[in-house]
Design a protein around this motif. Sequence first.
Motif, PDB file in Angstrom:
ATOM      1  N   GLU A 159       0.818  -1.217   0.000  1.00 24.71           N
ATOM      2  CA  GLU A 159       0.000   0.000   0.000  1.00 24.71           C
ATOM      3  C   GLU A 159       0.847   1.261   0.000  1.00 24.71           C
ATOM      4  O   GLU A 159       0.484   2.273  -0.599  1.00 24.71           O
ATOM      5  CB  GLU A 159      -0.927   0.006   1.215  1.00 24.71           C
ATOM      6  N   ASN A 160       1.997   1.213   0.685  1.00 26.66           N
ATOM      7  CA  ASN A 160       2.856   2.391   0.786  1.00 26.66           C
ATOM      8  C   ASN A 160       4.001   2.391  -0.218  1.00 26.66           C
ATOM      9  O   ASN A 160       4.942   3.175  -0.083  1.00 26.66           O
ATOM     10  CB  ASN A 160       3.414   2.519   2.210  1.00 26.66           C
ATOM     11  N   LYS A 165       1.553   4.433  -4.824  1.00 31.01           N
ATOM     12  CA  LYS A 165       0.960   5.665  -4.302  1.00 31.01           C
ATOM     13  C   LYS A 165       0.935   6.759  -5.362  1.00 31.01           C
ATOM     14  O   LYS A 165      -0.045   7.510  -5.481  1.00 31.01           O
ATOM     15  CB  LYS A 165       1.751   6.130  -3.073  1.00 31.01           C
ATOM     16  N   ALA A 166       2.008   6.825  -6.158  1.00 29.84           N
ATOM     17  CA  ALA A 166       2.054   7.833  -7.221  1.00 29.84           C
ATOM     18  C   ALA A 166       0.993   7.556  -8.280  1.00 29.84           C
ATOM     19  O   ALA A 166       0.317   8.483  -8.762  1.00 29.84           O
ATOM     20  CB  ALA A 166       3.443   7.865  -7.855  1.00 29.84           C
ATOM     21  N   ARG A 168      -1.868   6.010  -7.920  1.00 31.00           N
ATOM     22  CA  ARG A 168      -3.190   6.328  -7.383  1.00 31.00           C
ATOM     23  C   ARG A 168      -3.414   7.843  -7.300  1.00 31.00           C
ATOM     24  O   ARG A 168      -4.535   8.315  -7.479  1.00 31.00           O
ATOM     25  CB  ARG A 168      -3.347   5.703  -5.992  1.00 31.00           C
ATOM     26  N   ARG A 169      -2.349   8.570  -7.006  1.00 33.25           N
ATOM     27  CA  ARG A 169      -2.489  10.018  -6.864  1.00 33.25           C
ATOM     28  C   ARG A 169      -2.628  10.704  -8.217  1.00 33.25           C
ATOM     29  O   ARG A 169      -3.397  11.658  -8.366  1.00 33.25           O
ATOM     30  CB  ARG A 169      -1.281  10.580  -6.107  1.00 33.25           C
ATOM     31  N   VAL A 170      -1.905  10.205  -9.222  1.00 36.24           N
ATOM     32  CA  VAL A 170      -1.864  10.876 -10.527  1.00 36.24           C
ATOM     33  C   VAL A 170      -3.001  10.420 -11.438  1.00 36.24           C
ATOM     34  O   VAL A 170      -3.571  11.226 -12.184  1.00 36.24           O
ATOM     35  CB  VAL A 170      -0.496  10.624 -11.207  1.00 36.24           C
ATOM     36  N   PRO A 172      -6.731   8.993 -12.343  1.00 37.07           N
ATOM     37  CA  PRO A 172      -8.103   8.804 -11.839  1.00 37.07           C
ATOM     38  C   PRO A 172      -8.477   7.327 -11.935  1.00 37.07           C
ATOM     39  O   PRO A 172      -8.350   6.712 -12.992  1.00 37.07           O
ATOM     40  CB  PRO A 172      -8.947   9.662 -12.788  1.00 37.07           C
ATOM     41  N   THR A 173      -8.926   6.749 -10.812  1.00 39.19           N
ATOM     42  CA  THR A 173      -9.164   5.321 -10.742  1.00 39.19           C
ATOM     43  C   THR A 173     -10.612   5.028 -10.366  1.00 39.19           C
ATOM     44  O   THR A 173     -11.167   5.660  -9.471  1.00 39.19           O
ATOM     45  CB  THR A 173      -8.230   4.675  -9.690  1.00 39.19           C
TER      46      THR A 173
END
Length: 334
Positions: A159-160, A165-166, A168-170, A172-173
């Motif tokens: 998860e980390n 993480k990048a 998921r942040r960048v 759209p899911t």
Amino acid sequence: MLEIGVLTWLVTIGLVIALLAVDLVLAAVRPHRVGFAEATAWSVFYVLVAIGFGVWFMLAYGGEAGTEYFAGYIVEKSLSVDNLFVFVIIMTTFAVPEEHQHKVLTFGIVLALLMRALFIAVGATLLSLFSFMFLVFGLILIFTAVQLFRHRDEDPDVENNVVVKAARRVLPTTEDYVGGRLVTRVDGRRMVTPLFVVLVAIGGVDLLFALDSIPAVFGVTEEAYIVFAANAFALLGLRALFFLVKGLLDRLVYLSAGLALILALIGVKLILHWAHVDLDPAVPEIPTPLSLGVIIGILVVVTVASLLKTRRDPSAKAHPGSLRAHPRDTENDT
């Protein structure tokens, strides 16, 4: 060095691509839950293909070359079982539906093969140009072995993971898997599905495993063709092996410790080879048949000891191990 012709390379690569294509077609055309009988049949098939190739290779290029191939194959196969641990963790973390796990694993194997092909090319070039790279590879494997042994009772922090993480942040899911698609449109907006993020996670894991497995197999042989073949045939059976042994993985409680010993042994083998070539021919080397026997012995002892341990203590659970402690674990220790 062996004289491996272009035709042999092309036929081998063609065989690997053909087998991968079959997996991809099965995953795309008929998504389904892979049962025990199907997984067993495919696992036996891939093992027989690998053994058949090894027998042909030994007859064509001699016993020493054949021994190096089988040693490389066993090393990569044992490391791939640890890879399966992480695949299970990723599947569980992202709640991948069983009918899509086949597709995820096949794409993961394709990514792994591509990364290993790149690292094989780079590693073979470095070893041919700079003999001290045997020392470097040996030190990398010993460092990896120490870290794996220290954190043998931990799981990778998927998860980390920075890449996950990048992504998921960048990107759209979507919330669900949208029938196993990688990309879809929602209200006219292009979005990726969780399956895409899973592939990103597996790609990151494949990269880390390639960094360890390629130096390990170069400790068995310097021939790039053998390195490629051992990796390819070990990885081709990974998809079926996942469905066959995922229920057994939790019982292999000493596997990480055993793999740490194997990596350390190969690291020492590489350093002795460097010292024999660059420092003094009197420095002894570890012959491949001896290392092959020791590796098989370690795997047998680890498997038997693990099964005995879990029989006595059913609560004992195996972990794939990690190369570093989780940040939260470090905080708890301070």
